[in-house]
Design an enzyme around this catalytic site. Sequence first.
Site, PDB file in Angstrom:
ATOM      1  N   HIS A 192       0.807  -1.215   0.000  1.00  0.00           N
ATOM      2  CA  HIS A 192       0.000   0.000   0.000  1.00  0.00           C
ATOM      3  C   HIS A 192       0.848   1.276   0.000  1.00  0.00           C
ATOM      4  O   HIS A 192       0.336   2.350  -0.264  1.00  0.00           O
ATOM      5  CB  HIS A 192      -0.954   0.007   1.198  1.00  0.00           C
ATOM      6  CG  HIS A 192      -2.015  -1.037   1.086  1.00  0.00           C
ATOM      7  ND1 HIS A 192      -3.295  -0.760   0.674  1.00  0.00           N
ATOM      8  CD2 HIS A 192      -1.961  -2.380   1.263  1.00  0.00           C
ATOM      9  CE1 HIS A 192      -3.998  -1.889   0.634  1.00  0.00           C
ATOM     10  NE2 HIS A 192      -3.216  -2.884   0.985  1.00  0.00           N
ATOM     11  N   GLU A 221     -11.798  -3.380   0.013  1.00  0.00           N
ATOM     12  CA  GLU A 221     -10.932  -4.521  -0.277  1.00  0.00           C
ATOM     13  C   GLU A 221     -11.798  -5.776  -0.248  1.00  0.00           C
ATOM     14  O   GLU A 221     -12.890  -5.786   0.321  1.00  0.00           O
ATOM     15  CB  GLU A 221      -9.826  -4.628   0.779  1.00  0.00           C
ATOM     16  CG  GLU A 221     -10.354  -4.953   2.175  1.00  0.00           C
ATOM     17  CD  GLU A 221      -9.563  -6.059   2.859  1.00  0.00           C
ATOM     18  OE1 GLU A 221      -9.132  -6.993   2.153  1.00  0.00           O
ATOM     19  OE2 GLU A 221      -9.386  -5.992   4.091  1.00  0.00           O
ATOM     20  N   HIS A 254      -8.469  -5.180  -4.490  1.00  0.00           N
ATOM     21  CA  HIS A 254      -7.654  -5.933  -3.560  1.00  0.00           C
ATOM     22  C   HIS A 254      -8.252  -7.317  -3.313  1.00  0.00           C
ATOM     23  O   HIS A 254      -8.586  -7.688  -2.188  1.00  0.00           O
ATOM     24  CB  HIS A 254      -7.542  -5.143  -2.234  1.00  0.00           C
ATOM     25  CG  HIS A 254      -6.372  -5.545  -1.381  1.00  0.00           C
ATOM     26  ND1 HIS A 254      -6.361  -6.686  -0.639  1.00  0.00           N
ATOM     27  CD2 HIS A 254      -5.184  -4.958  -1.161  1.00  0.00           C
ATOM     28  CE1 HIS A 254      -5.225  -6.774   0.023  1.00  0.00           C
ATOM     29  NE2 HIS A 254      -4.477  -5.733  -0.292  1.00  0.00           N
TER      30      HIS A 254
END
Lengths: 556, 659
Positions: free
Chosen positions: A73, A203, A414
């Site tokens: 990230h 995510e 993600h």
Amino acid sequence: MPEIKVTPLGAGQDVGRSCILVSIAGKNVMLDCGMHMGYNDDRRFPDFSYITQNGRLTDFLDCVIISHFHLDHCGALPYFSEMVGYDGPIYMTHPTKAICPILLEDYRKITVDKKGETNFFTSQMIKDCMKKVVAVHLHQTVQVDEELEIKAYYAGHVLGAAMFQIKVGCESVAYTGDYNMTPDRHLGAAWIDKCRPDLLITESTYATTIRDSKRCRERDFLKKVHETVERGGKVLIPVFALGRAQELCILLETFWERMNLKAPIYFSTGLTEKANHYYKLFITWTNQKIRKTFVQRNMFEFKHIKAFDRAFADNPGPMVVFATPGMLHAGQSLQIFRKWAGNEKNMVIMPGYCVQGTVGHKILSGQRKLEMEGRQILEVKMQVEYMSFSAHADAKGIMQLIRQAEPRNVLLVHGEAKKMEFLKQKIEQEFHVNCYMPANGETTTIFTNPSIPVDISLGLLKRETAIGLLPDAKKPKLMHGTLIMKDNSFRLVSPEQALKELGLAEHQLRFTCRVHIQDPRKEHETVLRVYNHLKGQVFPFFFYPPRNGLELIILR
Amino acid sequence: MKLRYCLSGHPTLPCNVLKFKSTTIMLDCGLDMTSTLNFLPMPLVQSPRLSKLPGWVLKDGSTFLDKELKECSGHVFVDSVPEFCLPETELLDLSTVDVILISNYHCMMALPYITEYTGFTGTVYATEPTVQIGRLLMEELVNSIERVPKAQSASMWKNKEVQRLLPAPLKDAVEVSMWRKCYTMPEVNAALSKIQLVGYSQKIELFGAVQVTPLSSGYALGSSNWIIQSHYEKVSYVSGSSLLTTHPQPMDQASLKNSDVLILTGLTQIPTANPDGMVGEFCSNLAMTVRNGGNVLVPCYPSGVIYDLLECLYQYIDSAGLSNVPFYFISPVANSSLEFSQIFAEWLCHNKQTKVYLPEPPFPHAELIQTNKLKHYPSIHGDFSNDFKQPCVVFTGHPSLRFGDVVHFMELWGKSSLNTVIFTEPDFSYLDALAPYQPLAMKCVYCPIDTRLNFIQVSKLLKEVQPLHVVCPEQYTQPPPTQSHRTDLMIDCQPPPMSYRRAEVLTLPYKRRYEKIEIMPELADSLVPLEIKPGISLATVSAVLHTKDNKHVLQLPPKPPQPPASKKRKRVSDDVPECKPLKPLLSGSIPVDQFVQTLEKHGFSDVKVEDTAKGHIVLLQEAETLIQIEEDSTHIICDNDEPLRVKLRDLVLKFLQKF
């Protein structure tokens, strides 16, 4: 029609290299700036040339937001800001700001010093990059400029992990980063208020998994470690220096204490002490229980866990070693793994997700013969266990977060495409909102339909709401007003006030008509009868009593 | 229009209530503890001196008060459990308070009295350091009073008739009947459980009507000023702010700009003392005493300035040759306070934040503890009595010298002129604090350290943020009573500040005229703007008003219902708004010539026009109809011919603008 555009440069139907571009009401925001652990070539960083071909990134991007310190990230941040060139603000929480440069330096060392790569960012670049970082508090509304504001929420994934709301006027996007909806041994659960964003970017690592209770997994983990140690085997637990490591340390520490075990537990790299120190200083970011008791006993001061030295790996007898990095893709964990892999008494426990291309991913998918550098073949005889301790929300948690935030649209990043597909259907079914899952480089456009804020004169509003206080208050009422539009300002006032403000006089329109009625009654009674008849009929505006004897004046 | 109720007369321990857009907001609830100065100290071990003090006898010789009142060196003290002066609870019904905003940990000490006994059901907002340290202050207070059980609770002297006869300052004490004993820990816990934690610059919506935001005020860990605003008005509440660089995050001044009203409280209590100079004096007095073999007593709160003092000493002790002198910090919350100070990185000044990033503890007292130079104990009993070595420096509470471990040290060290007591907390007059210990041999040094804004800083701040109106306690509108010539020691601004005093209600001079409303996109699409003047367009809006949670929304009215088949006209579905038929306002005037032409075009061949004093009369002879046209009115007189009326109406309306 106003629209929000989202383009993942990384993490689109993939895990790793998180980097998502969002355009909202003329503002451009980049969410995360990560590296991909599965690649060693150009693909490890997002393709920033997508953002602008020849202009400066600073001119194009209003701000960059980093959700937490994991390298997938933030790993590309120094490359992005110092090598590609970005001078605008970068936002992250205080713990992220503290820990991120350490992990970046670690990453740089492994890449440059160990693998000998050149043309990589330098230590100085990491420092210069961190100077551009603005630290934010939880729930603080940060005004990036006049219109753009961001707000951080607790995400629970690792120390300092945050979700972010990005808002311009009444349009908003919420980005979860990585999050965890169940409190664990050292962190609390993610929380967001009912902020009703136009779009929630979440995510979806565990899009299809519903994990059993944490207690069971912990028991399982301890049992496996215990058994291996009992039979004299060595346990390798590849972890990232901060995060799961601390949770598992707390777990083992209390277990060792309770069972009075003697086998040594080691923690690799000099980061340990430091890492634990961060937890002590940022204790306000841990869970309630740790925060409450820290004055009496700080949970991050371990008695049984000692620093690891490379020579210990060849020591005889059982031991437990936490070693970095967590996906066995480089560094000390990989070294120890190579040493111990040949012995079936030993065990490696993978406590987290491994991205494709890493050794961790290969052994988890059942591969037992690995080709190492220099065409060397490594046979894996040690036991390989996978135990999901990564603090990601599972399918249930993701649904729970969507319920909390009540977004109008959802976008998945993600995660793996197949799993996303499943979750997407589930979200669309349950919440009746659109759900998107763009691939990298693919743009999703969401149309918003914002309402228009205007100023209403208090007089008019009070007149209208006063009517609302009557017995029939619940019933919607029609209101009339005049909207004055002048130099971009909108004001809603009563028609009378509008006329007055513009200096116009009211024009009276009257109708008069004579009606002949034959009625034996007295004048007055007749009038009353007519009045009562007309009352409640189609003529709402007329005066009673009549002004001139039998003459009724009706106004329409 | 906003009302302000002032419940506390103490300018640095405020308690005000603001009524703003139908919400009732309490700003701080400070507890005036100066009342305790009227009481005898509570010794931890039996004090022969105090127990032998003579009872007070009235001038006429009557002795009925001698159990309650004792005399010491010409001062009269109440021999009872100390009591505090609460904020006014009668001025308004405190159960109607919706929220309480706390600005710093010193200004929340009356919280249990308010939240537990008034029917309060609202929420309290405060930052995390404020709550944690506030809890420590309350814990220490409760602990130091409860550990000395006192059988007697004096009340006779409070009788109005009796109080009149007492010497000053007891005679002049206000509202003695309202003075209360200290609360208990269960009450503290109950009060603190009503607090919701907030962060700086967090926007908190109250009932959709008002937004409140805490801002860093630079005075203490987590201390805040508050912005209370709607879309059209902004009230700034400035309480306990500092522009000096000590440990907390710097004050946020920019966000105070454009306030309609700025409420200013919590300025420095010692406007003539420079905090930096005082710290220097503190250190040199401390060093001198210790070098001469004496002990130093520093009465203090367990958090706040003590962190700065320890930091100064950390830099000072080695150079001053004090490295072997033990420093003791004695308080039931000493350990917690020292630990808590290290974990609020986000609330600290930049320098301290950078240390945390290393990671190192932000305050150097961690090192003082590690090297055993600073030791902390929960009380003088237990470990302390074993470790105690003299000469030494003791930090302990309470600064009023009426309860806590400090009482013991005053009794112990008061008789020797080698020892020194150094007053650093500005909340209590040091002479009054010392009165029940007189005669004293020990040296007394007064180095009050008050980092809050002074009047020069205030006038600079006000120039900077330019509020329309300033509201402040009356004490700030005149020079201090003891320095009446110092006209520089008051607030100077234009327009002059509105002042308040205890139990006063103030109407704030601001009236709002607008409110925010949202027009739904469908409705906005249906509007037809008309340019009336260059740059000004008008559109008539007929819409359904929805009000929910104090938010107003205008929606497109639903389609008119199908005409009912039966004659039961009144039964309309509930979703359809009650249609008060639209009666638009008309404006403009009718040009007669063009009107006549239009009439002719529409088949009226016999139009006759007569001039009148105010306008014209248009006659349609065949239709027996008369139209009076004046500047601002049109009157159509027409009998029994509805189609004709409608036709005429439409023709007239063509010349007029509708609103």
